[in-house]
Design an enzyme around this catalytic site. Structure first.
Site, short mmCIF file in Angstrom:
data_model
loop_
_atom_site.label_atom_id
_atom_site.label_comp_id
_atom_site.label_asym_id
_atom_site.label_seq_id
_atom_site.Cartn_x
_atom_site.Cartn_y
_atom_site.Cartn_z
N HIS A 200 -11.62 2.23 4.53
CA HIS A 200 -12.39 3.69 4.51
C HIS A 200 -13.93 2.94 4.64
CE1 HIS A 200 -9.30 6.21 3.31
NE2 HIS A 200 -8.71 5.34 2.69
N HIS B 48 0.70 -1.19 0.00
CA HIS B 48 -0.05 -0.10 0.05
C HIS B 48 0.96 1.15 -0.15
CE1 HIS B 48 -3.94 1.90 1.72
NE2 HIS B 48 -3.00 3.17 1.14
N LEU C 154 -4.60 14.12 7.53
CA LEU C 154 -3.51 13.43 7.06
C LEU C 154 -3.60 12.87 5.64
CD1 LEU C 154 -2.45 11.15 10.01
CD2 LEU C 154 -1.31 13.35 9.21
N ASN D 260 -6.96 3.61 10.94
CA ASN D 260 -7.28 4.88 10.14
C ASN D 260 -8.56 4.63 9.23
OD1 ASN D 260 -3.90 4.77 10.48
ND2 ASN D 260 -4.91 6.70 11.02
N HIS E 12 -5.01 -0.04 6.16
CA HIS E 12 -4.48 0.77 7.20
C HIS E 12 -5.47 0.71 8.62
CE1 HIS E 12 -6.98 3.75 5.20
NE2 HIS E 12 -6.06 4.14 4.32
N ASP F 47 1.71 3.59 3.14
CA ASP F 47 0.68 4.44 2.61
C ASP F 47 1.37 5.81 2.16
OD1 ASP F 47 -1.92 5.31 1.91
OD2 ASP F 47 -2.46 5.65 3.99
N GLU G 124 -7.48 1.75 -4.06
CA GLU G 124 -7.98 2.43 -2.86
C GLU G 124 -8.95 3.50 -3.34
OE1 GLU G 124 -5.23 4.61 -0.46
OE2 GLU G 124 -6.48 4.00 1.38
ZN LIG Z 1 -3.67 4.84 0.83
#
Ligand SMILES: [Zn+2]
Length: 383
Positions: A195, A62, A307, A219, A216, A274, A129
């Site tokens: 997400h 990623h 971020l 997050n 992640h 990331d 993503e």
């Molecule tokens: Zn990412």
């Protein structure tokens, strides 16, 4: 042509061998062992590791780019060439949320590059993503460009990308997205939850359909509450889920990093960077995904403080596991090498074992990359 890397501590990473030797034949590892037991052929080219550490090259499933180069488009060529300097020998070229037509156009460019990949790190494929994310857990991504993943979309994207898509991060609770999981797996694409505002029960259903990877962890996902364990709770609860973790020291509190590693073990935590295309650039004002992004204090941030990807690459994550969490190097390497490779089915990567790809990083005593071999070829050496 044979090569021998000698005079270093080898981390396979299952085993630690002092005074180790790694023998390479063409692009594969031929032998790994102690100097006393390893017969080095007379004609072999010798690389003296000078007492440093010899480890598998890092695998980053990623990452979006580095040093101003974006994986989405022509920048992918530069990314392939630049990341060996950070010890990365294989990676997934990761996209982000843009309007559908823009994503499709970009995938065409990426597919063409990957069909004749330049020398450098090996790109294992494309990691999508967005735009199939939850507007409720957008992170830096633009909610108005998001829509649920469908089987048709998978076909359109894969066609545009000449079949190079290997991972799709999506929110399974959006529309009928959860139903695409079997089709993703059948097409050789790893379904990845991310997400996402899914409830624990929704993730449970996705796991029953084959979901086993999370983008992640912590997050941009529903957190763990005692009456609703959410996505974070599900990632911790289901052993089969590989949990990505950004260990840049900014995205996740060290205690939360340690909790995840204790609950899942390094065999199920996948260290990722990331990294934004702005990773590695000096402080200043830049642009990414049509948005202004500031680089300051080792972070990439939008004007509102959100971020925008990481400023560090995977080598920083490994150092942080050692320096911040106090893990021994042999443990810190596992999530960045063997586990990362296993999480995408690349069993020939991420380990120094006979028959595996000769992807190797020589790390100095501060765990900074000194030299990197990809497929047996020296692709980086510190000057
Ligand atoms: Zn990412």
């Amino acid at each position: 042509m044979e090569k021998a890397i000698i005079n270093g501590t080898v981390y396979t990473p299952s085993e630690k061998i002092e005074s180790g030797v790694v023998l390479i034949s063409e692009n594969k590892i031929q032998l790994v062992g102690h100097a006393n037991d390893a017969k080095i052929p007379a004609q072999a080219e010798i690389f003296d590791a000078g007492g440093m550490f010899i480890a598998p090259g890092f695998v980053d499933v990623h990452m979006h780019g580095v040093m101003g180069h974006d994986c989405m488009g022509q920048g992918l060529v530069d990314v392939i060439q630049k990341i060996p300097a950070y010890g990365v020998t294989s990676f997934m070229a990761t996209t982000l949320t843009l309007p559908r037509e823009e994503v499709l156009a970009t995938l065409e460019v990426m597919g063409k590059i990957l069909s004749a990949s330049p020398d450098g790190a090996s790109c294992l494929g494309i990691h999508i993503e967005g735009p199939h994310l939850s507007p409720k857990r957008a992170g830096m991504a633009t909610p108005t460009w998001m829509y649920p993943l469908s089987a048709n979309d998978l076909m359109d994207f894969q066609k545009a990308a000449s079949g190079y898509i290997r991972m799709i991060t999506f929110a399974p609770e959006e529309g009928d997205a959860i139903k695409t999981i079997p089709a993703l797996i059948a097409n050789g694409v790893v379904p990845v939850i991310g997400h996402s505002d899914a409830t624990f029960e929704q993730v449970q259903q996705a796991v029953k359909l084959g979901l086993n990877h999370a983008t992640h962890t912590y997050n941009a996902m529903r957190g763990l509450q005692h009456r609703e364990p959410g996505v974070v709770g599900a990632v911790m609860y289901f052993n089969q889920i590989y949990a990505e973790l950004i260990a840049d020291g900014v995205h996740v509190h060290p205690v939360a990093m340690e909790i995840l590693l204790r609950v899942k073990s390094p065999d199920k935590v996948v260290l990722i960077s990331d990294s934004a295309p702005l990773a590695g650039l000096p402080e200043g004002e830049y642009e990414w995904e049509h948005k202004p992004v500031h680089v300051r204090d080792g972070k990439c941030v939008l004007p509102d403080g959100t971020l925008a990807g990481a400023h560090e690459l995977l080598d920083t994550g490994v150092r942080n596991l050692v320096n911040i969490l106090g893990l021994p190097l042999e443990k810190a390497l596992i999530p960045a090498t063997r586990t990362a490779a296993d999480s995408v089915g690349a069993k020939h990567k991420g380990r120094l074992e006979p028959g595996c790809d000769a992807d190797i990083v020589i790390l100095d005593h501060d765990i900074r990359p000194f030299a990197t071999f990809a497929g047996g070829r020296l692709v980086y050496q510190r000057s």
